[in-house]
Design an enzyme around this catalytic site. Structure first.
Site, PDB file in Angstrom:
ATOM      1  N   HIS A   1      -8.866  -3.610   8.686  1.00 17.65           N
ATOM      2  CA  HIS A   1      -8.295  -3.559   7.328  1.00 17.65           C
ATOM      3  C   HIS A   1      -7.025  -4.408   7.241  1.00 17.65           C
ATOM      4  O   HIS A   1      -6.352  -4.663   8.241  1.00 17.65           O
ATOM      5  CB  HIS A   1      -8.051  -2.116   6.871  1.00 17.65           C
ATOM      6  CG  HIS A   1      -6.880  -1.416   7.479  1.00 17.65           C
ATOM      7  ND1 HIS A   1      -6.816  -0.041   7.598  1.00 17.65           N
ATOM      8  CD2 HIS A   1      -5.715  -1.860   7.993  1.00 17.65           C
ATOM      9  CE1 HIS A   1      -5.665   0.308   8.139  1.00 17.65           C
ATOM     10  NE2 HIS A   1      -4.980  -0.776   8.398  1.00 17.65           N
TER      11      HIS A   1
ATOM     12  N   GLU B   1      -9.799  -0.901   3.242  1.00 18.12           N
ATOM     13  CA  GLU B   1     -10.679  -0.406   4.291  1.00 18.12           C
ATOM     14  C   GLU B   1     -12.058  -1.066   4.176  1.00 18.12           C
ATOM     15  O   GLU B   1     -12.516  -1.374   3.063  1.00 18.12           O
ATOM     16  CB  GLU B   1     -10.835   1.116   4.137  1.00 18.12           C
ATOM     17  CG  GLU B   1      -9.544   1.896   4.335  1.00 18.12           C
ATOM     18  CD  GLU B   1      -9.219   2.131   5.803  1.00 18.12           C
ATOM     19  OE1 GLU B   1      -9.027   1.167   6.561  1.00 18.12           O
ATOM     20  OE2 GLU B   1      -9.142   3.311   6.182  1.00 18.12           O
TER      21      GLU B   1
ATOM     22  N   ASP C   1       0.839  -1.203   0.000  1.00 15.03           N
ATOM     23  CA  ASP C   1       0.000   0.000   0.000  1.00 15.03           C
ATOM     24  C   ASP C   1       0.872   1.251   0.000  1.00 15.03           C
ATOM     25  O   ASP C   1       2.070   1.175   0.274  1.00 15.03           O
ATOM     26  CB  ASP C   1      -1.009   0.012   1.176  1.00 15.03           C
ATOM     27  CG  ASP C   1      -0.404  -0.439   2.499  1.00 15.03           C
ATOM     28  OD1 ASP C   1       0.840  -0.556   2.584  1.00 15.03           O
ATOM     29  OD2 ASP C   1      -1.165  -0.658   3.449  1.00 15.03           O
TER      30      ASP C   1
ATOM     31  N   ASN D   1      -9.536  -1.193  12.445  1.00 11.49           N
ATOM     32  CA  ASN D   1     -10.894  -1.361  11.887  1.00 11.49           C
ATOM     33  C   ASN D   1     -11.009  -2.636  11.053  1.00 11.49           C
ATOM     34  O   ASN D   1     -11.974  -2.813  10.321  1.00 11.49           O
ATOM     35  CB  ASN D   1     -11.268  -0.139  11.040  1.00 11.49           C
ATOM     36  CG  ASN D   1     -10.339   0.033   9.845  1.00 11.49           C
ATOM     37  OD1 ASN D   1      -9.356  -0.695   9.704  1.00 11.49           O
ATOM     38  ND2 ASN D   1     -10.645   0.991   8.995  1.00 11.49           N
TER      39      ASN D   1
HETATM   40  P1  PGA Z   1       0.048  -1.276  13.268  1.00 16.01           P
HETATM   41  O1  PGA Z   1      -0.801  -1.078  11.944  1.00 16.01           O
HETATM   42  O2  PGA Z   1       0.905  -2.496  13.054  1.00 16.01           O
HETATM   43  O3  PGA Z   1       0.866  -0.031  13.371  1.00 16.01           O
HETATM   44  O4  PGA Z   1      -0.911  -1.458  14.389  1.00 16.01           O
HETATM   45  C1  PGA Z   1      -1.456  -2.161  11.387  1.00 16.01           C
HETATM   46  C2  PGA Z   1      -2.240  -1.713  10.178  1.00 16.01           C
HETATM   47  O5  PGA Z   1      -2.907  -0.662  10.231  1.00 16.01           O
HETATM   48  O6  PGA Z   1      -2.222  -2.432   9.174  1.00 16.01           O
END
Ligand code: PGA
Length: 262
Positions: A138, A143, A67, A136
């Site tokens: 994702h 998303e 991404d 959330n």
């Molecule tokens: P994080 O992010 O490892 O910083 O919790 C995970 C993500 O949003 O894919």
């Protein structure tokens, strides 16, 4: 779905690194996609250590970016392209020629996304994808809601995701509103899929990932329901309060030993 609950974050990182190093040792020209975020930092450190020890050769890997923010130059320190280079590519000596970027700065984003999907298809799909879990639900920047056959595309980032990524941008208002993400279709078709989860803050969403039917509103639940997936969760992230989960958690003790965490 295979579940591994490790005693802590360090054990989760070691476990994931060993699994990936083993897979790469037997498949040195693998097509891989790797995550950004806080969760995989320890995994990358362990993977680099195993690489220094000669556990696998990274010189023939093909790396696909998962991404990227929209409208951020690739040399911007906050771009995921630079993040992955600092944390993963450079320590393993992987050259830019081995990387297929997601071009968040492209003038024709639709064409850039199509080119990316064509490159994945031409390479024969992903062999290994490692993912973090968004608060959330994702994965990459898919998303919710995200269809299981969604292509690589531009997405609008949710307020929750922008709030969570504000730590990299000073304030939420500076976080880009849009991003480009590798689609669910490529991710779900990967032959080996690892989802890394750490921290108490991920307990609720992890419960929704493993304990409800797979739904587009929790994109990671579509991953959990797919073939070839392993979830490696540090114990603090494990939703013990849910009885069905507790049962699966105890059955994962053998997997814990498998990962060498005594
Ligand atoms: P994080 O992010 O490892 O910083 O919790 C995970 C993500 O949003 O894919």
């Amino acid at each position: 779905m295979r579940l591994i609950v490790t005693k802590d974050y360090a054990a989760m990182s070691r476990c994931a690194a060993r699994m990936v190093a083993e897979a790469l040792a037997s498949h040195p020209a693998a097509n891989i996609a790797m995550p950004t975020g806080e969760t995989p930092i320890g995994f990358y450190r362990e993977l680099a250590a195993l690489h220094r020890l000669g556990a696998f050769d990274a010189s023939h890997l093909r790396v696909f970016q998962l991404d990227e923010y929209l409208g951020v130059a690739p040399d911007d320190p906050r771009a995921f392209a630079g993040w992955i280079a600092r944390v993963f590519l450079d320590p393993l000596g992987i050259s830019p020629a081995q990387v297929v970027r997601l071009q968040g700065e492209a003038s024709d984003l639709y064409a850039a996304c199509q080119q990316y999907d064509a490159a994945v298809a031409a390479a024969g799909g992903f062999d290994i994808v490692v993912l973090g879990l968004g608060a959330n639900g994702h994965i990459a920047f898919n998303e919710p809601p995200a269809d299981r056959d969604s292509p690589t595309r531009v997405v609008r980032l949710s307020d929750e995701t922008r709030a969570s990524n504000a730590r990299y941008w000073g304030e939420q208002m500076h976080v880009p509103t849009h991003a480009v993400t590798c689609g669910m279709a490529n991710i779900l078709a990967a032959r080996v899929k690892l989802l890394l989860v750490a921290g108490e803050g991920k307990r609720d969403i992890l419960r929704r990932v493993v304990d409800v039917p797979a739904i587009a509103d929790v994109p990671a639940s579509l991953l959990a329901a797919s073939d070839g997936v392993t979830i490696i969760a540090a114990e603090a992230a494990w939703p013990r309060s849910v009885p069905t989960i507790a049962a699966r958690s105890s059955s994962s003790l053998s997997s814990r030993l498998e990962c060498g965490d005594h």
